[in-house]
Design a protein around this motif. Structure first.
Motif, PDB file in Angstrom:
ATOM      1  N   LYS A   1       0.822  -1.210   0.000  1.00  0.00           N
ATOM      2  CA  LYS A   1       0.000   0.000   0.000  1.00  0.00           C
ATOM      3  C   LYS A   1       0.856   1.261   0.000  1.00  0.00           C
ATOM      4  O   LYS A   1       0.564   2.221  -0.735  1.00  0.00           O
TER       5      LYS A   1
ATOM      6  N   GLU B   1       0.972   4.227  -2.912  1.00  0.00           N
ATOM      7  CA  GLU B   1       0.769   5.646  -2.609  1.00  0.00           C
ATOM      8  C   GLU B   1       1.888   6.487  -3.206  1.00  0.00           C
ATOM      9  O   GLU B   1       1.634   7.570  -3.745  1.00  0.00           O
TER      10      GLU B   1
ATOM     11  N   MET C   1      -8.224   1.461  -3.106  1.00  0.00           N
ATOM     12  CA  MET C   1      -7.564   2.644  -3.650  1.00  0.00           C
ATOM     13  C   MET C   1      -8.011   2.971  -5.072  1.00  0.00           C
ATOM     14  O   MET C   1      -7.581   3.963  -5.656  1.00  0.00           O
TER      15      MET C   1
END
Length: 329
Positions: free
Chosen positions: A30, A34, A83
């Protein structure tokens, strides 16, 4: 411009007696997504296909996973969905048709229970094959995240021994340590996962048996491609649009584009560490970075903010001793 980041294993931890299975944790995954999101727009397989006849209008990032591992669906997909990031999961169709374990995964699992030195010793009992100085250097360059002995072992197995010889060495060790049916059931996607991923447009082929396609005979290559596309056609009602070449090396990818295209593949992904300026150059030899090369990776090559400004950065296909991977086969 297109940057592709490729992944394999995703687990909460990678502890083993002899570490041989490496990847990222969900938290690391993750965080890396990002960072990558700061450098460009994530793109799907369907969206990428639209650029076969036109230039990229901005910077794009594609996320891919090889091998069709259950942990990818259970741990990576929820993060990607949360996401809003599209992706491609590449599967080896023999794992689902025949419920077997790919030789590459047998090797990973055996290596998690036996040291590289012990396996090399076993190899020497069954073969007089040794690497010369140049091959050892190639092995270390190719498997740049491994210790020298492990790199030598992986290069011997993947590029110097025939599949039959590899099986003769690994199968007895694997069968002694594991139950193949149980491993296959636990390791790979189940049918519900496959159907869901297909409906969402997130599946591609990793060939049928996870073999280095460029090293196969014409007949063997034809069988690999026919079998994997037959599985996609019968299971999902359409052929796979994309293929990820097992091992992704120069030897495993080149000289086969004509047959790849004749089997209805529109996109082909290598493991050349480079960015893609266009699909028009060769959509069947697209470059990918290993996730370890990416921001926050173990061997980060660049920061997210200058991801698209750097040149090729690092490319172990292109040197004075080897031809360009981007040549037309």
């Amino acid at each position: 411009m297109l940057i592709v980041s490729n992944y394999h294993y995703i687990r909460e931890n990678f502890s083993a007696e002899f570490p041989s299975i490496f990847g990222v944790t969900p938290k690391q995954f993750k965080a890396q997504l990002e960072e990558l999101g700061k450098a460009g727009t994530f793109i799907s397989q369907e969206e990428l296909l639209q650029f076969k006849n036109r230039e990229f209008d901005k910077n794009y990032i594609l996320i891919t996973f090889d091998d069709g591992l259950k942990e990818q669906s259970e741990l990576a997909k929820p993060i990607l969905d949360e996401m809003g990031i599209p992706f491609i999961f590449f599967i080896n169709t023999s794992n689902f048709l025949e419920r077997n374990v790919s030789l590459v995964h047998k090797i990973h699992l055996v290596r998690s229970h036996l040291s590289s030195e012990d396996i090399l010793d076993e190899l020497k009992k069954n073969s007089s094959l040794n690497l010369n100085t140049e091959e050892k250097a190639l092995a270390i360059a190719h498997y740049n995240y491994d210790k020298d002995q492990t790199a030598h072992l992986k290069y011997l197995l993947n590029f110097k021994l025939s599949v039959k010889k590899q099986q003769e060495l690994i199968d007895p060790l694997f069968n002694y340590l594991f139950d193949e049916g149980k491993v296959a059931s636990e390791l790979y996607f189940d049918d519900n996962m496959l159907q869901e991923l297909s409906r969402e447009g997130y599946l591609g082929s990793h060939s049928h048996n996870h073999l280095p396609l460029g090293n196969l005979s014409q007949k063997e290559l034809e069988q690999e491609l026919s079998h994997t596309q037959q599985f996609f056609q019968e299971k999902f009602g359409r052929p796979a649009a994309s293929i990820s070449y097992p091992y992704g090396s120069f030897e495993a990818c080149t000289g086969i584009s004509e047959l790849i295209e004749s089997h209805d593949f529109k996109l082909g992904f290598t493991m050349e560490r480079a960015k893609n300026l266009s699909l028009k150059e060769d959509s069947l030899l697209l470059s990918r970075f290993d996730c370890n090369d990416m921001p926050l990776g173990k061997n980060e090559l660049f920061a997210a903010e200058n991801l698209f400004q750097n040149n090729l950065l690092r490319n172990w296909y292109k040197n004075e001793n080897s031809p360009s991977h981007k040549r037309k086969p």
